[in-house]
Design a protein around this motif. Structure first.
Motif, PDB file in Angstrom:
ATOM      1  N   GLU A   1       9.657  65.867 113.002  1.00  0.00           N
ATOM      2  CA  GLU A   1       8.366  66.435 113.348  1.00  0.00           C
ATOM      3  C   GLU A   1       7.262  65.871 112.462  1.00  0.00           C
ATOM      4  O   GLU A   1       7.398  65.828 111.255  1.00  0.00           O
ATOM      5  CB  GLU A   1       8.452  67.940 113.161  1.00  0.00           C
ATOM      6  CG  GLU A   1       7.172  68.640 113.472  1.00  0.00           C
ATOM      7  CD  GLU A   1       7.376  70.132 113.329  1.00  0.00           C
ATOM      8  OE1 GLU A   1       7.036  70.841 114.251  1.00  0.00           O
ATOM      9  OE2 GLU A   1       7.891  70.555 112.292  1.00  0.00           O
TER      10      GLU A   1
ATOM     11  N   PHE B   1       8.488  75.332 117.817  1.00  0.00           N
ATOM     12  CA  PHE B   1       9.560  75.185 118.811  1.00  0.00           C
ATOM     13  C   PHE B   1      10.900  75.275 118.108  1.00  0.00           C
ATOM     14  O   PHE B   1      11.029  74.950 116.932  1.00  0.00           O
ATOM     15  CB  PHE B   1       9.413  73.877 119.588  1.00  0.00           C
ATOM     16  CG  PHE B   1       9.559  72.612 118.783  1.00  0.00           C
ATOM     17  CD1 PHE B   1       8.645  72.268 117.804  1.00  0.00           C
ATOM     18  CD2 PHE B   1      10.628  71.756 118.998  1.00  0.00           C
ATOM     19  CE1 PHE B   1       8.776  71.096 117.067  1.00  0.00           C
ATOM     20  CE2 PHE B   1      10.773  70.581 118.275  1.00  0.00           C
ATOM     21  CZ  PHE B   1       9.834  70.255 117.307  1.00  0.00           C
TER      22      PHE B   1
ATOM     23  N   CYS C   1      12.632  72.452 116.146  1.00  0.00           N
ATOM     24  CA  CYS C   1      11.904  71.916 114.991  1.00  0.00           C
ATOM     25  C   CYS C   1      12.848  71.837 113.784  1.00  0.00           C
ATOM     26  O   CYS C   1      13.492  72.821 113.433  1.00  0.00           O
ATOM     27  CB  CYS C   1      10.728  72.830 114.668  1.00  0.00           C
ATOM     28  SG  CYS C   1       9.809  72.346 113.206  1.00  0.00           S
TER      29      CYS C   1
ATOM     30  N   VAL D   1       9.621  72.342 109.643  1.00  0.00           N
ATOM     31  CA  VAL D   1       8.358  73.062 109.451  1.00  0.00           C
ATOM     32  C   VAL D   1       8.405  74.481 110.029  1.00  0.00           C
ATOM     33  O   VAL D   1       8.029  75.444 109.370  1.00  0.00           O
ATOM     34  CB  VAL D   1       7.172  72.282 110.056  1.00  0.00           C
ATOM     35  CG1 VAL D   1       5.887  73.074 109.949  1.00  0.00           C
ATOM     36  CG2 VAL D   1       7.028  70.941 109.358  1.00  0.00           C
ATOM     37  N   CYS D   2       8.907  74.601 111.237  1.00  0.00           N
ATOM     38  CA  CYS D   2       8.968  75.935 111.846  1.00  0.00           C
ATOM     39  C   CYS D   2       9.938  76.863 111.111  1.00  0.00           C
ATOM     40  O   CYS D   2       9.574  77.999 110.812  1.00  0.00           O
ATOM     41  CB  CYS D   2       9.323  75.852 113.322  1.00  0.00           C
ATOM     42  SG  CYS D   2       8.012  75.102 114.309  1.00  0.00           S
TER      43      CYS D   2
ATOM     44  N   HIS E   1       3.038  69.278 116.246  1.00  0.00           N
ATOM     45  CA  HIS E   1       2.186  70.455 116.465  1.00  0.00           C
ATOM     46  C   HIS E   1       1.503  70.875 115.180  1.00  0.00           C
ATOM     47  O   HIS E   1       2.029  70.633 114.088  1.00  0.00           O
ATOM     48  CB  HIS E   1       2.999  71.622 117.031  1.00  0.00           C
ATOM     49  CG  HIS E   1       4.039  72.174 116.090  1.00  0.00           C
ATOM     50  ND1 HIS E   1       3.813  73.294 115.334  1.00  0.00           N
ATOM     51  CD2 HIS E   1       5.278  71.764 115.796  1.00  0.00           C
ATOM     52  CE1 HIS E   1       4.899  73.541 114.619  1.00  0.00           C
ATOM     53  NE2 HIS E   1       5.805  72.630 114.867  1.00  0.00           N
TER      54      HIS E   1
HETATM   55 NI    NI Z   1       7.671  72.939 113.867  1.00  0.00          NI
END
Ligand code: NI
Length: 203
Positions: free
Chosen positions: A30, A77, A80, A83-84, A169
């Motif tokens: 990502e 999402f 991911c 980061v998520c 994102h």
């Molecule tokens: Ni993410």
């Protein structure tokens, strides 16, 4: 290493493992899209608004279903890699840190990858972060509309050598007040303490 850090590392590890299992190349990680510049630019009227989505139990919802309580709104999402999971870990820890008061806040995770993030996929994912985390998905048009309302950018990044893809994102967390209006936002890397302190101002 703190327990939180350990948990973040463990979850990120699981996600990377899952990515490897479905054949995503390590290079296809990502990338973060630029965040909107400042709080001043992001005025109250500019962030948030009406939406129609489907939650992780399959129920159709709108912004009205969440009025009366502050919400933390995070776009991402489930595939991911890092980061998520770390953002959701911080959200969960900040709510727990607020104790019983934190139960007044509803955390929302809105997917930018509705193609893969079905309600069932979201249901399995959200429960690993916080018991009250609500996963939201929708049609491509519904996701486009809610992302636009929150000024969140996202784009599919395809792997030239396979059918795999990831999603770029922006990864701000928005704190919306009891009336559904923008209160503030948090950048990636915000500490649990800093997030909890800001949320406490609304409670
Ligand atoms: Ni993410």
């Amino acid at each position: 290493m703190s327990r939180t850090k350990l948990a973040v590392t463990a979850i990120a590890g699981l996600a990377i493992g899952a990515a490897a299992a479905i054949g995503v190349s390590p290079a296809l990680r990502e990338r973060l899209l630029p965040s909107p510049p400042t709080t001043r630019v992001m005025g109250q009227a500019l962030v948030g608004g009406p939406f129609q989505l489907t939650d992780h139990t399959g129920r159709r919802v709108t912004e009205k279903d969440f009025l009366g309580r502050p919400t933390l709104v995070f776009f991402g999402f489930t595939f991911c890699p890092d980061v998520c999971p770390s953002g959701l870990q911080v959200i969960g820890a900040a709510l727990d840190k607020l104790g019983p008061k934190g139960q007044a806040v509803t955390p929302l995770f809105i997917t930018v990858d509705p193609e893969r993030d079905t309600p069932a996929q979201l249901a399995a994912y959200v429960k690993s972060f916080h018991p009250r985390l609500v996963g939201l998905t929708g049609t491509a048009d519904e996701i486009r509309a809610v992302a636009k309302a929150y000024r969140v950018h996202y784009a599919k990044a395809e792997d030239a050598k396979s059918s795999a893809y990831t999603m770029d994102h922006s990864a701000l967390v928005f704190l919306m007040d009891q009336k559904g209006q923008y209160a503030t936002h948090f950048r990636p890397g915000t500490s649990v303490d800093a997030m909890a302190a800001e949320i406490a101002k609304l409670l």
